[in-house]
Design a protein around this motif. Sequence first.
Motif, PDB file in Angstrom:
ATOM      1  N   LEU B   8       0.846  -1.192   0.000  1.00 57.26           N
ATOM      2  CA  LEU B   8       0.000   0.000   0.000  1.00 57.26           C
ATOM      3  C   LEU B   8       0.882   1.242   0.000  1.00 57.26           C
ATOM      4  CD1 LEU B   8      -2.574  -0.984   2.788  1.00 57.26           C
ATOM      5  CD2 LEU B   8      -2.780  -1.354   0.318  1.00 57.26           C
ATOM      6  N   PHE B   9       0.270   2.369  -0.332  1.00 54.31           N
ATOM      7  CA  PHE B   9       0.955   3.661  -0.212  1.00 54.31           C
ATOM      8  C   PHE B   9       0.407   4.393   1.011  1.00 54.31           C
ATOM      9  CE2 PHE B   9       1.273   2.413  -4.629  1.00 54.31           C
ATOM     10  CZ  PHE B   9       2.618   2.640  -4.895  1.00 54.31           C
ATOM     11  N   TYR B  10       1.240   5.295   1.546  1.00 51.86           N
ATOM     12  CA  TYR B  10       0.877   5.944   2.810  1.00 51.86           C
ATOM     13  C   TYR B  10       1.108   7.444   2.748  1.00 51.86           C
ATOM     14  CZ  TYR B  10       0.679   1.254   4.708  1.00 51.86           C
ATOM     15  OH  TYR B  10       0.339  -0.052   4.940  1.00 51.86           O
ATOM     16  N   THR B  11       0.283   8.190   3.504  1.00 54.45           N
ATOM     17  CA  THR B  11       0.455   9.653   3.579  1.00 54.45           C
ATOM     18  C   THR B  11       0.955  10.040   4.979  1.00 54.45           C
ATOM     19  OG1 THR B  11      -1.693  10.256   4.524  1.00 54.45           O
ATOM     20  CG2 THR B  11      -1.609   9.864   2.141  1.00 54.45           C
ATOM     21  N   GLU B  12       1.420  11.267   5.075  1.00 56.72           N
ATOM     22  CA  GLU B  12       1.879  11.766   6.377  1.00 56.72           C
ATOM     23  C   GLU B  12       0.707  12.016   7.324  1.00 56.72           C
ATOM     24  OE1 GLU B  12       4.534  15.068   5.886  1.00 56.72           O
ATOM     25  OE2 GLU B  12       6.036  13.842   4.857  1.00 56.72           O
ATOM     26  N   ASP B  13      -0.511  12.017   6.795  1.00 56.17           N
ATOM     27  CA  ASP B  13      -1.699  12.143   7.644  1.00 56.17           C
ATOM     28  C   ASP B  13      -2.186  10.776   8.129  1.00 56.17           C
ATOM     29  OD1 ASP B  13      -1.857  14.954   7.211  1.00 56.17           O
ATOM     30  OD2 ASP B  13      -2.736  14.547   5.237  1.00 56.17           O
ATOM     31  N   HIS B  14      -1.362   9.751   7.938  1.00 54.37           N
ATOM     32  CA  HIS B  14      -1.674   8.399   8.399  1.00 54.37           C
ATOM     33  C   HIS B  14      -2.897   7.812   7.705  1.00 54.37           C
ATOM     34  CE1 HIS B  14       1.488   8.705  11.405  1.00 54.37           C
ATOM     35  NE2 HIS B  14       1.044   9.912  11.657  1.00 54.37           N
ATOM     36  N   GLU B  15      -2.938   8.045   6.407  1.00 53.62           N
ATOM     37  CA  GLU B  15      -3.934   7.364   5.586  1.00 53.62           C
ATOM     38  C   GLU B  15      -3.201   6.363   4.704  1.00 53.62           C
ATOM     39  OE1 GLU B  15      -5.844  10.618   3.612  1.00 53.62           O
ATOM     40  OE2 GLU B  15      -6.622  11.371   5.517  1.00 53.62           O
ATOM     41  N   TRP B  16      -3.913   5.280   4.348  1.00 54.16           N
ATOM     42  CA  TRP B  16      -3.329   4.330   3.399  1.00 54.16           C
ATOM     43  C   TRP B  16      -4.088   4.404   2.077  1.00 54.16           C
ATOM     44  CZ3 TRP B  16      -6.922   0.970   1.597  1.00 54.16           C
ATOM     45  CH2 TRP B  16      -7.959   0.564   2.443  1.00 54.16           C
ATOM     46  N   VAL B  17      -3.398   4.076   0.997  1.00 49.06           N
ATOM     47  CA  VAL B  17      -3.981   4.157  -0.340  1.00 49.06           C
ATOM     48  C   VAL B  17      -3.644   2.865  -1.093  1.00 49.06           C
ATOM     49  CG1 VAL B  17      -3.967   5.435  -2.516  1.00 49.06           C
ATOM     50  CG2 VAL B  17      -3.644   6.670  -0.359  1.00 49.06           C
ATOM     51  N   ARG B  18      -4.692   2.223  -1.611  1.00 52.49           N
ATOM     52  CA  ARG B  18      -4.470   1.008  -2.412  1.00 52.49           C
ATOM     53  C   ARG B  18      -4.763   1.360  -3.867  1.00 52.49           C
ATOM     54  NH1 ARG B  18      -7.596  -2.582   0.202  1.00 52.49           N
ATOM     55  NH2 ARG B  18      -5.885  -3.650   1.241  1.00 52.49           N
ATOM     56  N   LEU B  19      -3.799   1.075  -4.736  1.00 55.51           N
ATOM     57  CA  LEU B  19      -3.955   1.416  -6.155  1.00 55.51           C
ATOM     58  C   LEU B  19      -4.259   0.157  -6.954  1.00 55.51           C
ATOM     59  CD1 LEU B  19      -3.639   3.541  -8.479  1.00 55.51           C
ATOM     60  CD2 LEU B  19      -1.206   2.971  -8.500  1.00 55.51           C
ATOM     61  N   GLU B  20      -5.390   0.167  -7.673  1.00 56.96           N
ATOM     62  CA  GLU B  20      -5.760  -0.947  -8.550  1.00 56.96           C
ATOM     63  C   GLU B  20      -6.215  -0.350  -9.882  1.00 56.96           C
ATOM     64  OE1 GLU B  20      -7.613  -4.243  -5.492  1.00 56.96           O
ATOM     65  OE2 GLU B  20      -8.454  -2.225  -5.490  1.00 56.96           O
ATOM     66  N   GLY B  21      -5.349  -0.404 -10.898  1.00 57.42           N
ATOM     67  CA  GLY B  21      -5.667   0.259 -12.176  1.00 57.42           C
ATOM     68  C   GLY B  21      -5.742   1.759 -11.959  1.00 57.42           C
ATOM     69  N   ASN B  22      -6.913   2.331 -12.332  1.00 54.01           N
ATOM     70  CA  ASN B  22      -7.111   3.768 -12.126  1.00 54.01           C
ATOM     71  C   ASN B  22      -7.915   4.061 -10.865  1.00 54.01           C
ATOM     72  OD1 ASN B  22      -5.686   4.752 -14.265  1.00 54.01           O
ATOM     73  ND2 ASN B  22      -7.438   4.607 -15.687  1.00 54.01           N
ATOM     74  N   THR B  23      -8.143   3.035 -10.077  1.00 51.50           N
ATOM     75  CA  THR B  23      -8.984   3.201  -8.888  1.00 51.50           C
ATOM     76  C   THR B  23      -8.135   3.121  -7.629  1.00 51.50           C
ATOM     77  OG1 THR B  23     -10.808   2.142 -10.050  1.00 51.50           O
ATOM     78  CG2 THR B  23     -10.983   2.254  -7.658  1.00 51.50           C
TER      79      THR B  23
END
Lengths: 354, 126
Positions: B8-23
Motif C-alpha cells: 500500500l501507499f501511505y500519507t503523512e496524515d496516516h492514511e493508506w492508499v491502495r492502487l488498482e488500475g485507475n482506482t
Amino acid sequence: MTLLRTRLYEEHIKQNAKMVDFAGWEMPIQYSNLKQEALAVREKVGVFDVSHMGEFFVEGPDAEKFLDNLLPNKVQGLSDYKALYSPLCNEEGKMLDDLIIYKFNSSKFMICVNASNIDNDFNWLSKQVNDYDCKLTNQSQQFSLLALQGPKAEDTLLKLNIGEQIKDLQYYCFQEANDLLIARTGYTGEDGFEIFGPHQKIIELWQQFMELEVEPCGLGARDILRLEVCFPLYGQELTKELTPLDCGLKWTVKLDKENFVGKTALENYQPKYQLIKLTVDKGIPRIGYEIIQNEESIGKVTSGTMSVVLNQGIALGLIDKNKYCPKEKIYVKIRNRLFEANRQTKAFVQGGHK
Amino acid sequence: MSKIQEGLFYTEDHEWVRLEGNTVSIGITDFAQSSLGDIVFVELPEDGSDVSAGDSFGVVESIKSVSDLYSPVSGKVLEKNTPVEETPELINQQPFDAWLIKVEVQNTDEVTKLMDSQAYSDFCNQ
C-alpha cells in the motif's frame, strides 16, 4: 510554565496514562480506553485522581455566618457532616466559581474549589472574610483527592477496612476516618465517594484500588460521565459572564436569605440565557458549535460528546432566551450543515447515586 | 506497535492508499485508529462527488476528537463505504479492510509518489 503534578503522577505513569495539560496541571486524560473507563463507572467502579482541586478551611466562631453571608445557597442550619453545593458570586451576581462546602460543625468548614480558580477564589474569599471572626486558610497543598465512583464503590471501600460506617453514609454526607475525609459525593451521577487525605495515605489507597482491579479513569471519562448526567462544568456551562440564574442553577440561589454577596443584583435580574439539553440522531455536537432556530443563531454548544451509554450525540447549550421559541425546531450546525436537535427535559442518563 | 501492510501507499496524515488500475481505495492506518481511540462517527462524500488532492473529503470522530480526512489524490468518488459509515468501529477493528472511499484518479503519479510501507514505517518511528 512548568506544569504542576499531583503526588499520584508516578502511579499514572505506571498505568500508562496519557497525560495532558489541564488548568496548569499535568493530568491523566485517559489510561486504556475512554469508553471502557466511562462504562466501568456506570457498571462497576472506577477511580479518578482529582488532587488538583483546591481545599480551603474556614475556622472560628463566625465560620458559618461568613459562609452564609458569602454564598447564594443556604449554609445556616446545615447539619454537621453534611456537604452543600453552591455557586460563588461577585457583587454583580456573576459566577466566580462553583464549589462544595463540607460542614464539620458551625465553626469549621472545608471548601473544595475548581483547580483553575484556586488563586482567584482564595483572593476573593480573603477580601470577604475581613470583618468576621474566623480564619481562612488555603490547604490545597496538603491534600490529595480521589473520587471512587460506580455501583461497586461501596463494596470496594468496605474491602479496605476503612470503617463499616461508610455503609450508612448518605448522599452529600461525609465522615472522618483515619486522617481521611470520606464524602458520598461525586461528579459522575453514580454512587461513590470522594476521599480527601494526606498524600502518602492517598497514594497507598490508589495502589490498593489498583490491586482490587478498580478501573483507573482519566479526565476524558470524567467529562463524558458528568455530561451524560448534565452536571455543569465551570469554564464551559458556568462562566464569569453569567449569573447562576442564566445557567440552570436557580435552585442554589436562596433569595429568601437575609443577605449574600450578589443578592441585590440577582433579585433584580432577568435571566438573558438558558441552558438546554440536546440530543442529535446523527453527528456529534461539540463545544462552540452554533445552535440555530429559524435560520438564526440563538446560542452555542457549551459541552458536547458521544454518550457511551446511549451511543448518541449529546450536548448542553446556552441559548439567548429572547431569541428562542420553544415550539420551533432547533438545529446544531456541524461543519456548515444543520442537524436537527431534540430538546430533552431530563438528564441524558439517570445515574444511580444514593 | 501498530501494524503496517505491505503493498500500500501511505500519507503523512496516516492514511493508506491502495492502487488498482485507475482506482484507489483510501483508509486510515492502524496507527491513526489507535491514536484516535474508539471511532464513533464517520462522514464521507457522496458517490459521484469530486475530491482534490490536499483537500478534506470527510471526517472521522472519536468520542473526544474530530479529525479531517485529507485526500492524497484528485478524482471522482466511485463509492463510499456505507457499512463503515453505519458501523464506524469497523475502522478500529480492521483498519486496512475498512476502506472509506474509492476514487477514480486521472493521474496515478499522485499515488506512486506517496510513501511505501517501508518509508511509512520509518516515518512512524521518527
